[in-house]
Scaffold this active site. Structure first.
Site, PDB file in Angstrom:
ATOM      1  N   LYS A   1       0.852  -1.180   0.000  1.00  0.00           N
ATOM      2  CA  LYS A   1       0.000   0.000   0.000  1.00  0.00           C
ATOM      3  C   LYS A   1       0.895   1.240   0.000  1.00  0.00           C
ATOM      4  O   LYS A   1       1.878   1.293   0.742  1.00  0.00           O
ATOM      5  CB  LYS A   1      -0.880  -0.039   1.244  1.00  0.00           C
ATOM      6  CG  LYS A   1      -1.936   1.039   1.334  1.00  0.00           C
ATOM      7  CD  LYS A   1      -2.795   0.827   2.579  1.00  0.00           C
ATOM      8  CE  LYS A   1      -3.924   1.822   2.700  1.00  0.00           C
ATOM      9  NZ  LYS A   1      -4.745   1.585   3.892  1.00  0.00           N
TER      10      LYS A   1
ATOM     11  N   SER B   1      -9.715   1.349   2.950  1.00  0.00           N
ATOM     12  CA  SER B   1      -8.860   2.168   2.116  1.00  0.00           C
ATOM     13  C   SER B   1      -7.760   1.393   1.393  1.00  0.00           C
ATOM     14  O   SER B   1      -7.168   1.913   0.446  1.00  0.00           O
ATOM     15  CB  SER B   1      -8.199   3.259   2.962  1.00  0.00           C
ATOM     16  OG  SER B   1      -7.290   2.673   3.875  1.00  0.00           O
TER      17      SER B   1
ATOM     18  N   SER C   1      -9.758  -1.006   7.139  1.00  0.00           N
ATOM     19  CA  SER C   1      -9.182  -0.775   5.811  1.00  0.00           C
ATOM     20  C   SER C   1      -8.408  -1.943   5.206  1.00  0.00           C
ATOM     21  O   SER C   1      -8.015  -1.880   4.038  1.00  0.00           O
ATOM     22  CB  SER C   1      -8.280   0.459   5.832  1.00  0.00           C
ATOM     23  OG  SER C   1      -9.055   1.617   5.868  1.00  0.00           O
TER      24      SER C   1
END
Lengths: 95, 490
Positions: free
Chosen positions: B78, B153, B177
């Site tokens: 990420k 997310s 997330s």
């Protein structure tokens, strides 16, 4: 809790954000909506309850007081948007 | 078996047996990304030359028998995890060109264990969001149906794993997330216990809630990645000094009947939540049945303060965010708006240009809640409610080994559907926020599909530092459920 356009402007200043008039109105509506929902916290019975700031172990984390190498200015200032040799530069601070 | 179908576990085995090379594996995945990521949008940065350089080195190490846990295995990160010399944008304009001078601890550990960093994945800006629509750079589509969001997310990481662009990925989880996008994309997502994994080099959003964890094709891979990234770190004073077990031991001598004697708690408050989709309920009920068949006792439990979770979280997280994001001031790194003649004006112009609407919204909520006269009513009260939520879980775990719940009230929604209604978006986090508030581990595992063919996951949560129970029960569930197709056609 309802938030007015003026309050949005005040909070935005505290947060160092610049919000134009059109956004201010939209933001006031959205923040009011969110804070009205959050008002339900008032119903929770928290009498005598301690505050939790997180789930970490609450112990001190210490290290030996030994000198360690610092990364130095080349590394530290590598991402500076503006600099003067080994210094960050900023616009005028005192008027 | 094709290269892209390899799990971490398979890839490690084949690489060590010299049946495949890291070079061929990495090339095949890069080709797949090139061919298909335009429509998925899972990556922000892929540095092909760097990937191939790492792969060649891995092959040399394997030839020399100088191998570690992940030698030659391509892993996606990420884009909120600092990578030395490689852009780390947090999907924000304010960090669009930011190149960290150091690797985060998890990145260091991955590299130290021979993993290949295949790329940096898209996210909601600064990890604030539940759909990955808040990225400043691109929309990520759900690989199962590109009209739908992948969740967020960590939507880029979840989509990259589901699209089989990498063997596995890391995400971060502040309120769901990792688990929610894993659920929406039909993959496994594990949020470890707060303190299990060092947060050094993770760009902070809600420091008391943030945790890094694996997003993988199966439960075993989650254990393999967790083995590598866990452990105390002197660079993160909230990382816990606790032993790190070999998490793959959770699968030792696993057979039907291995879960006998375990108890799963089902919180009655979760099933009376407004707007829970009947298809989610169906998947959840099927999961209960599967666990029952595996010999797990299902027990109704109560988490009485569930109704306050969203409200308390959306004070605490924005408060922490407003403080953490103050550092992006145009002085030390990132964007600077240069047309200003005094410093306050420079701060304001930089932040307003650099941060997207959701980030600004959360900074404003946090600033408001922490401003003079409001602290007790908001942050103080929310933190007391947090204590009550933690106590709810402590009590619940006196009578069960893990808690079984849905991950999200509904399957993935359409791109654009909720973008102008932040509160509705916040409310969809109801089942995942508690684990962050209480600091406990949670895992999301594929549990079925909606009638539209979108994946639906189930969540399990356990006591602090008991990831073992989640992995063991999760493995039992995963190996029993008949899911049919596990990955989408691209």
């Amino acid at each position: 809790m309802k938030i007015s356009k003026d309050e949005v402007e005040k909070i935005a200043h505290l947060a160092r954000l610049e919000i134009n008039d059109l956004q201010k109105k939209k933001m006031a509506g959205q923040l009011s909506n969110i804070l009205q929902y959050i008002d339900k916290l008032k119903d929770a019975d928290v009498e005598g309850i301690k505050l939790s700031s997180g789930a970490a172990f609450m112990n001190n984390v210490l290290r030996d007081d030994k000198l360690q190498a610092s990364p130095g200015p080349v590394v530290t200032l590598a991402n500076a948007p503006e600099r003067d040799e080994d210094f960050y530069t900023v616009p005028r601070v005192v008027k | 078996m094709e290269y892209h179908e390899l799990t971490i576990d398979n890839a490690v085995k084949l690489l060590l047996k010299h049946e495949i090379s890291s070079f061929d594996l990495a090339s095949a995945l890069l080709d797949r990304i090139e061919k298909h990521d335009e429509k998925i949008g899972s990556f922000i940065t892929v540095d092909k030359d760097l990937v191939m350089e790492q792969a060649k080195k891995a092959d040399k190490d394997i030839a020399k028998k100088n191998t570690s846990a992940l030698t030659g295995v391509p892993i996606a990160l990420k884009d909120i995890l600092c990578t030395r010399g490689m852009k780390t944008t947090c999907a924000s304009r304010i960090l669009e060109n930011f190149i960290p001078q150091y690797d985060g601890t998890v990145v260091k550990k991955l590299k130290g264990n021979g993993a290949i960093i295949i790329g940096k994945t898209n996210l909601d800006e600064f990890a604030m969001g539940s759909s990955t629509e808040n990225s400043a750079f691109k929309i990520t589509a759900n690989p199962w149906n590109t009209l739908y969001v992948p969740g967020g997310s960590s939507g880029g990481s979840a989509a990259a794993v589901a699209a089989q662009f990498c063997c596995g990925a890391l995400g971060t989880d502040t309120g769901g997330s990792i688990r929610q996008p894993a659920s929406h994309c039909g993959v496994v997502g594990l949020k470890p216990t707060y303190g299990r994994v060092s947060r050094f080099g993770l760009v902070s959003y809600g420091s008391s809630l943030d945790q890094i964890g694996p997003i993988t094709k199966n439960v075993k891979d989650a254990a393999l990645l967790l083995n590598v990234i866990s452990g105390n770190d002197k660079m993160d004073s909230t990382s816990a000094k606790v032993d790190v077990p070999d998490f793959t031991k959770a699968f030792d001598k696993f057979e039907k009947g291995s879960l006998k004697g375990m108890t799963a708690g089902v919180p009655k408050e979760y099933l009376s939540v407004d707007g829970i989709d009947p298809e989610v309920e169906k998947v959840f009920n099927n999961a209960k049945k599967i666990f029952k068949d595996l010999g797990v006792k299902i027990k109704e439990i109560s988490l009485p303060h569930t109704d306050y979770v969203v409200a308390a979280y959306y004070i605490i997280a924005p408060c922490e965010a407003s403080s953490n994001l103050a550092r992006f001031d145009g002085v030390k790194y990132g964007l600077r708006e240069k047309s200003s003649d005094d410093i306050i004006d420079m701060y304001k112009k930089t932040k307003s240009k650099g941060f997207g609407p959701e980030v600004q919204r959360r900074i404003l909520i946090g600033t408001y809640a922490l401003s003079a006269g409001y602290y007790d009513a908001y942050y103080g009260r929310a933190s007391k409610v947090r204590t009550l939520i933690m106590e709810d879980f402590s009590k619940a775990f006196e009578t069960c080994d893990f808690i079984l719940t849905p991950v999200a009230p509904a399957p993935a929604f359409k791109i654009g559907e909720n973008i102008d209604d932040p509160l509705t978006m916040y409310l969809t986090d109801i089942f995942t926020l508690s684990a962050n508030m209480a600091g406990i581990p949670g895992i999301s595992i594929p549990g079925g599909y909606s009638s539209k063919g979108l994946p639906i996951g189930i969540q399990m949560m356990a006591q602090r530092f008991d990831e073992m129970s989640l992995l063991r029960a999760g493995f039992g569930f995963e190996t029993t459920i008949q899911l049919g197709k596990k990955f989408p056609d691209l």
